[in-house]
Design a protein around this motif. Structure first.
Motif, PDB file in Angstrom:
ATOM      1  N   VAL A 197       2.243  -5.709  -6.492  1.00 44.31           N
ATOM      2  CA  VAL A 197       0.979  -4.977  -6.536  1.00 44.31           C
ATOM      3  C   VAL A 197       1.122  -3.704  -5.714  1.00 44.31           C
ATOM      4  O   VAL A 197       1.244  -3.758  -4.494  1.00 44.31           O
ATOM      5  CB  VAL A 197      -0.174  -5.845  -5.993  1.00 44.31           C
ATOM      6  CG1 VAL A 197      -1.490  -5.090  -6.073  1.00 44.31           C
ATOM      7  CG2 VAL A 197      -0.264  -7.165  -6.752  1.00 44.31           C
ATOM      8  N   LEU A 198       1.152  -2.573  -6.377  1.00 43.62           N
ATOM      9  CA  LEU A 198       1.282  -1.292  -5.689  1.00 43.62           C
ATOM     10  C   LEU A 198      -0.095  -0.631  -5.632  1.00 43.62           C
ATOM     11  O   LEU A 198      -0.700  -0.354  -6.672  1.00 43.62           O
ATOM     12  CB  LEU A 198       2.274  -0.392  -6.436  1.00 43.62           C
ATOM     13  CG  LEU A 198       3.697  -0.964  -6.598  1.00 43.62           C
ATOM     14  CD1 LEU A 198       4.550  -0.031  -7.451  1.00 43.62           C
ATOM     15  CD2 LEU A 198       4.340  -1.183  -5.238  1.00 43.62           C
ATOM     16  N   ILE A 199      -0.599  -0.412  -4.446  1.00 47.78           N
ATOM     17  CA  ILE A 199      -1.913   0.193  -4.306  1.00 47.78           C
ATOM     18  C   ILE A 199      -1.722   1.675  -4.031  1.00 47.78           C
ATOM     19  O   ILE A 199      -1.076   2.058  -3.062  1.00 47.78           O
ATOM     20  CB  ILE A 199      -2.721  -0.447  -3.151  1.00 47.78           C
ATOM     21  CG1 ILE A 199      -2.820  -1.946  -3.351  1.00 47.78           C
ATOM     22  CG2 ILE A 199      -4.112   0.146  -3.083  1.00 47.78           C
ATOM     23  CD1 ILE A 199      -1.802  -2.713  -2.585  1.00 47.78           C
ATOM     24  N   ILE A 200      -2.301   2.489  -4.891  1.00 49.40           N
ATOM     25  CA  ILE A 200      -2.177   3.937  -4.716  1.00 49.40           C
ATOM     26  C   ILE A 200      -3.356   4.386  -3.865  1.00 49.40           C
ATOM     27  O   ILE A 200      -4.496   4.406  -4.318  1.00 49.40           O
ATOM     28  CB  ILE A 200      -2.201   4.655  -6.077  1.00 49.40           C
ATOM     29  CG1 ILE A 200      -1.159   4.034  -7.010  1.00 49.40           C
ATOM     30  CG2 ILE A 200      -1.966   6.143  -5.903  1.00 49.40           C
ATOM     31  CD1 ILE A 200      -1.390   4.344  -8.478  1.00 49.40           C
TER      32      ILE A 200
ATOM     33  N   ILE B 134       3.383  -9.126   2.324  1.00 48.91           N
ATOM     34  CA  ILE B 134       2.904  -7.766   2.591  1.00 48.91           C
ATOM     35  C   ILE B 134       4.100  -6.910   2.994  1.00 48.91           C
ATOM     36  O   ILE B 134       4.897  -7.314   3.836  1.00 48.91           O
ATOM     37  CB  ILE B 134       1.884  -7.745   3.742  1.00 48.91           C
ATOM     38  CG1 ILE B 134       0.704  -8.657   3.434  1.00 48.91           C
ATOM     39  CG2 ILE B 134       1.412  -6.323   4.017  1.00 48.91           C
ATOM     40  CD1 ILE B 134      -0.301  -8.725   4.566  1.00 48.91           C
ATOM     41  N   LEU B 135       4.188  -5.747   2.385  1.00 52.87           N
ATOM     42  CA  LEU B 135       5.356  -4.889   2.616  1.00 52.87           C
ATOM     43  C   LEU B 135       4.891  -3.443   2.708  1.00 52.87           C
ATOM     44  O   LEU B 135       3.883  -3.075   2.103  1.00 52.87           O
ATOM     45  CB  LEU B 135       6.306  -5.064   1.419  1.00 52.87           C
ATOM     46  CG  LEU B 135       7.722  -4.562   1.530  1.00 52.87           C
ATOM     47  CD1 LEU B 135       8.488  -5.392   2.541  1.00 52.87           C
ATOM     48  CD2 LEU B 135       8.412  -4.650   0.173  1.00 52.87           C
ATOM     49  N   ASP B 136       5.614  -2.614   3.473  1.00 53.17           N
ATOM     50  CA  ASP B 136       5.342  -1.178   3.471  1.00 53.17           C
ATOM     51  C   ASP B 136       6.182  -0.520   2.396  1.00 53.17           C
ATOM     52  O   ASP B 136       7.262  -1.001   2.070  1.00 53.17           O
ATOM     53  CB  ASP B 136       5.697  -0.552   4.823  1.00 53.17           C
ATOM     54  CG  ASP B 136       4.604  -0.786   5.851  1.00 53.17           C
ATOM     55  OD1 ASP B 136       3.566  -1.352   5.472  1.00 53.17           O
ATOM     56  OD2 ASP B 136       4.811  -0.408   7.010  1.00 53.17           O
ATOM     57  N   ALA B 137       5.683   0.613   1.887  1.00 48.18           N
ATOM     58  CA  ALA B 137       6.388   1.278   0.797  1.00 48.18           C
ATOM     59  C   ALA B 137       7.667   1.959   1.264  1.00 48.18           C
ATOM     60  O   ALA B 137       8.514   2.318   0.460  1.00 48.18           O
ATOM     61  CB  ALA B 137       5.469   2.302   0.144  1.00 48.18           C
TER      62      ALA B 137
ATOM     63  N   PRO C 186       0.849  -1.193   0.000  1.00 45.16           N
ATOM     64  CA  PRO C 186       0.000   0.000   0.000  1.00 45.16           C
ATOM     65  C   PRO C 186       0.884   1.242   0.000  1.00 45.16           C
ATOM     66  O   PRO C 186       1.834   1.311   0.756  1.00 45.16           O
ATOM     67  CB  PRO C 186      -0.778  -0.089   1.323  1.00 45.16           C
ATOM     68  CG  PRO C 186      -0.250  -1.259   2.058  1.00 45.16           C
ATOM     69  CD  PRO C 186       0.921  -1.815   1.333  1.00 45.16           C
ATOM     70  N   CYS C 187       0.570   2.195  -0.867  1.00 45.82           N
ATOM     71  CA  CYS C 187       1.407   3.393  -0.969  1.00 45.82           C
ATOM     72  C   CYS C 187       0.562   4.643  -0.814  1.00 45.82           C
ATOM     73  O   CYS C 187      -0.383   4.848  -1.565  1.00 45.82           O
ATOM     74  CB  CYS C 187       2.110   3.447  -2.318  1.00 45.82           C
ATOM     75  SG  CYS C 187       2.995   1.957  -2.737  1.00 45.82           S
TER      76      CYS C 187
END
Ligand code: UDP
Ligand code: MG
Length: 342
Positions: A50-53, A103-106, A20-21
């Motif tokens: 998968v980058l969630i804006i 799951i990773l933080d931006a 999630p970004c």
């Protein structure tokens, strides 16, 4: 949420990394570089990022869409507005197609280079490998102590074993993810929900680094809200606390009543304004507290009963395109357009 993926399409990818970004413009390129390298090393080319804006306002959106058009491993999921970390994460988890999912933080506080070791751990037969922070560089004493306090408190009142000092940084198997995605609730505390599922989970100790760029998006207010979601969605202990408090003060009230009657019999009733005022104040505040706790649960029930979608997707760029005709992404986009009216 209906399933956007079908058959072979879904499980043809070995690994999804879901990030999630929010406003992370300065970190995106570095994130992409390090995560791509880690994925290649761990599973070869069969991965997606998968980058969630999450309603970003600082150019993060453009940077991510651009990445997705140039690197077919990158999926850009542009949400219609800022929904918050846990919902953005949920959107990515529901969309991702991998056999396993990280799951990773931006902000690169959790090093993606640990992926290979976490994969090896999962090969031993675990369903969830969750990162457990050994050290937190670059976080204030306040953040560290409030987090410690929160996890201790949560463990005391919650029936589910939720690991202390673990964030959302974790590797999950497809079956865990399917169970997670099947949970419809709106107030989501993802790490707690994963704990609730059970299966075989194992801690993976690691050292947390300072943010690569930018500043935290979790100010005190958001941390408190997350803590409240965690407590109320996993436990009715606060409600029970309310009734215990009520009972306690009920007994106290009875004692005071006895004392008042005795004083009246003894004929000295006029003094005592102080104690009277004190009693009224105490009872009044306790009642308000109890009502407030009830209200929190009632409000959440109200919001849940609306059954609104958790989020709305404005645009998806996947496999290097905005969804080719006939592809599942295209179908998803059609549906998304139906919702947004775009
Ligand atoms: N984030 C998000 N939406 C928000 C706030 C944060 O998607 O409204 C993302 C953020 O971009 C980051 C992750 O959630 O990838 C964790 O946020 P942050 O690093 O600010 O939290 P902290 O690590 O300080 O707890
Ligand atoms: Mg962070």
């Amino acid at each position: 949420m209906a399933d956007p993926h079908h058959g072979a399409f879904r499980h043809s990818i070995a690994l999804s990394v879901v990030v999630p970004c929010y406003n992370e413009r300065d970190g995106i390129a570095e994130l992409h570089r390090r995560v791509s390298a880690a994925c290649l090393a761990a599973v070869g080319p069969s991965y997606e990022i998968v980058l969630i804006i999450d309603g970003a306002t600082d150019g993060t959106r453009e940077a991510i869409l651009d990445l997705a058009r140039h690197d077919s491993h990158v999926v850009a999921m542009d949400l219609a507005r800022n929904y918050g970390h846990q919902i953005a994460l949920t959107a990515g988890l529901e969309f991702c197609r991998g056999e396993r999912c990280l799951i990773l933080d931006a902000d690169l506080q959790d090093p993606p280079e640990l992926l290979a070791a976490m994969m090896a751990k999962m090969d031993e037969g675990f369903d969830v490998v969750y990162g457990q922070r050994r050290k937190r560089d670059g976080e204030s004493l306040f953040k560290r102590s409030s987090a410690a306090l929160f996890y201790r408190l949560l463990r005391r009142i919650v029936d589910v074993e939720i690991a202390a000092d673990a964030g959302d940084f974790r590797l999950m198997s497809r079956r865990t993810l399917d169970h997670l995605n099947a949970m419809p609730e709106r107030y989501r505390f993802v790490r707690g929900m994963v704990s609730w599922i059970g299966l075989r989970q194992v801690a993976f100790p690691y050292e947390r680094h300072p943010r690569f760029a930018g500043t935290t998006h979790y100010p005190l207010k958001k941390m408190l809200l997350l803590a409240f979601d965690a407590m109320t969605s996993f436990s009715i202990a606060p409600l029970r606390f309310a009734s215990h408090l009520g009972m306690g003060f009920g007994v106290l009230g009875l004692c005071v009543l006895g004392y008042t009657i005795m004083s009246w019999l003894a004929g000295n009733t006029l003094p005592g304004w102080t104690s009277l005022a004190a009693i009224i104040l105490i009872l009044g505040s306790v009642q308000l507290l109890v009502l407030g706790i009830f209200g929190e649960y009632l409000g959440r029930m109200y919001m849940e009963t609306k059954r609104r979608p958790l989020y709305i997707v404005a645009e998806i760029v996947c496999d290097g395109t905005a969804g080719a005709q006939g592809s599942p992404v295209h179908e998803l986009q059609e549906r998304v357009k139906g919702i947004v009216g775009a």
